[in-house]
Design an enzyme around this catalytic site. Sequence first.
Site, PDB file in Angstrom:
ATOM      1  N   GLY A 200       0.769  -1.244   0.000  1.00 18.57           N
ATOM      2  CA  GLY A 200       0.000   0.000   0.000  1.00 18.57           C
ATOM      3  C   GLY A 200       0.793   1.283   0.000  1.00 18.57           C
ATOM      4  O   GLY A 200       0.219   2.367   0.039  1.00 18.57           O
TER       5      GLY A 200
ATOM      6  N   ARG B 172       2.959  -1.807  -5.928  1.00 15.87           N
ATOM      7  CA  ARG B 172       3.127  -0.536  -6.635  1.00 15.87           C
ATOM      8  C   ARG B 172       4.499   0.102  -6.362  1.00 15.87           C
ATOM      9  O   ARG B 172       5.137   0.610  -7.276  1.00 15.87           O
ATOM     10  CB  ARG B 172       2.029   0.423  -6.170  1.00 15.87           C
ATOM     11  CG  ARG B 172       1.982   1.739  -6.915  1.00 15.87           C
ATOM     12  CD  ARG B 172       1.061   2.735  -6.204  1.00 15.87           C
ATOM     13  NE  ARG B 172      -0.132   2.135  -5.688  1.00 15.87           N
ATOM     14  CZ  ARG B 172      -1.311   2.114  -6.310  1.00 15.87           C
ATOM     15  NH1 ARG B 172      -1.440   2.674  -7.483  1.00 15.87           N
ATOM     16  NH2 ARG B 172      -2.352   1.542  -5.745  1.00 15.87           N
TER      17      ARG B 172
ATOM     18  N   CYS C   8     -14.439   4.338 -27.284  1.00 18.66           N
ATOM     19  CA  CYS C   8     -15.718   4.986 -27.552  1.00 18.66           C
ATOM     20  C   CYS C   8     -16.422   5.423 -26.285  1.00 18.66           C
ATOM     21  O   CYS C   8     -17.525   4.946 -26.001  1.00 18.66           O
ATOM     22  CB  CYS C   8     -16.593   4.044 -28.351  1.00 18.66           C
ATOM     23  SG  CYS C   8     -15.908   3.869 -29.984  1.00 18.66           S
TER      24      CYS C   8
ATOM     25  N   TYR D 187     -10.260   5.527 -10.815  1.00 20.68           N
ATOM     26  CA  TYR D 187      -9.943   6.126  -9.509  1.00 20.68           C
ATOM     27  C   TYR D 187      -9.698   7.620  -9.579  1.00 20.68           C
ATOM     28  O   TYR D 187      -9.233   8.202  -8.604  1.00 20.68           O
ATOM     29  CB  TYR D 187      -8.666   5.513  -8.919  1.00 20.68           C
ATOM     30  CG  TYR D 187      -8.582   4.019  -8.959  1.00 20.68           C
ATOM     31  CD1 TYR D 187      -9.521   3.218  -8.312  1.00 20.68           C
ATOM     32  CD2 TYR D 187      -7.535   3.383  -9.625  1.00 20.68           C
ATOM     33  CE1 TYR D 187      -9.412   1.835  -8.341  1.00 20.68           C
ATOM     34  CE2 TYR D 187      -7.430   2.004  -9.653  1.00 20.68           C
ATOM     35  CZ  TYR D 187      -8.378   1.235  -9.012  1.00 20.68           C
ATOM     36  OH  TYR D 187      -8.267  -0.119  -9.044  1.00 20.68           O
TER      37      TYR D 187
ATOM     38  N   TYR E  22      -0.474  -1.848 -12.001  1.00 18.95           N
ATOM     39  CA  TYR E  22      -1.931  -1.810 -12.217  1.00 18.95           C
ATOM     40  C   TYR E  22      -2.327  -1.168 -13.552  1.00 18.95           C
ATOM     41  O   TYR E  22      -3.422  -0.619 -13.669  1.00 18.95           O
ATOM     42  CB  TYR E  22      -2.640  -1.116 -11.048  1.00 18.95           C
ATOM     43  CG  TYR E  22      -2.317  -1.763  -9.717  1.00 18.95           C
ATOM     44  CD1 TYR E  22      -2.786  -3.039  -9.413  1.00 18.95           C
ATOM     45  CD2 TYR E  22      -1.521  -1.118  -8.777  1.00 18.95           C
ATOM     46  CE1 TYR E  22      -2.463  -3.650  -8.215  1.00 18.95           C
ATOM     47  CE2 TYR E  22      -1.185  -1.728  -7.568  1.00 18.95           C
ATOM     48  CZ  TYR E  22      -1.676  -2.997  -7.296  1.00 18.95           C
ATOM     49  OH  TYR E  22      -1.359  -3.605  -6.111  1.00 18.95           O
TER      50      TYR E  22
END
Length: 463
Positions: A278, A323, A391, A364, A421
Amino acid sequence: MSRSAHPAGPRHADVLTEGHYSAPAADLNVLDEKVWSRTVTRDADGGLTVGGIAVARLAEEFGTPAYFLDESDFRARCRAWSEAFGPDADVFYAGKAFLSRAVVRWLKEEGLNLDVCSGGELTTALDAGMPAERIAFHGNNKTVAEIERAVEAGIGRIVLDSFQEIVRVAHIAQRHGVRQRVQIRVTVGVEAHTHEFIATAHEDQKFGIALADGQAAEAVRRALSLDGLDLIGVHSHIGSQIFDMAGFEVSARRVVQLLAEIRDEHGVELPEIDLGGGLGIAYTSEDDPREPHEIAKALSDIVTRECEAAKLRTPRISVEPGRAIVGPTAFTLYEVGTIKPLEGLRTYVSVDGGMSDNIRTALYDAEYSVALVSRTSDAEPMLVRVVGKHCESGDIVVKDAFLPADLAPGDLIAVPATGAYCRSMASNYNHALRPPVVAVRDGEARVIVRRETEEDLLRLDVG
Ligand code: LLP
């Protein structure tokens, strides 16, 4: 392709529409090293290079859109995490951020462990030679087949996420004649300061077992009573893209309190705690992430202090950064297509990818940076929105940014910090072909995940 200037779009000074953007950098040609991977620089001609290779050459050889992953940066980040936590802790890379066979081999070579959360990730890990005992298996709804496979492989730990799963894993382990090492995932009630969809330790959500009202203590009771389980510890993951260490400190404190309660009730001191992943990274110049050694020190100080107060042996700590390891190591390279200045608003710059290779902005409201990378430019900054070719109007890659006003179709632009991600959440929306991941290191570039082809699409379509 044409390099001529298109009619300049609105300048930042004219624009008063809503949006979140800071003033343009004094010089758009200067790369902010906070958001780019370590070997990225501009060469004498002004083009960006990574791992010693010019992006113009990479675009020619591998096409666009494509993700370019700076392998030496990835490896350096792995080493920084494991050195920061030292020999008395374990670093599990969270494979959901981005996983491929090459990544598994790098992790193995750099001495990291791996956290997987699906049969597919487990298969990739085992196929690429990660020893099963270095793998942890997560998830709120692991299937029986997935648990069987993990137990059969001799997986290092399964992180139990519900009362039903405690029984399920115990039965499967018994059937295989083993005691499966497990942790119990608890929700500590911390509201991490992040987007609602990626915060996970508050109580009204699907993960884990709540500490509040004695649920977690009851889960421990049950796990300790079952022969198929070897309960090695407690796990807490509070969310993602978090900068403030306060949430982790509260989490660590509550987990240690639970260990003390377990010792008091059962006379056992569980040997491990896992504090999840995190940790935030820099997507824009405004983000200030912590370094691994600061994180390691903050966490181990609080655990040591709390354990001393509770007269507990300090447990072995593990963490699961995804991450923070892979995010900063890659950028996405796009070719500029249509440029549409909207008078008094902003200029829409369309690229050859979009929400199929980076869903994070749409999902997000994530913020990204962008730079012109095939050349430098002395033109004035113009406020742009970088959009994809899909689209729908929410198909935004970079919501508000500045690019030089002489930007033209055929220019290459790059969005940094897309290692986590992005490829792992990529889709075939509008039958887009998912871009390749190209690893670059010491003057060499090689495809580690190839570009999808139209044959790939048709192969799945068997109707
Ligand atoms: N451990 C567990 C149990 C997790 O659920 C996660 C992420 C991690 C570790 C790794 O977290 P990291 O260090 O990468 O933040 N798709 C979202 C992020 C979802 C995170 C899910 N769990 C995004 O693009 O921001």
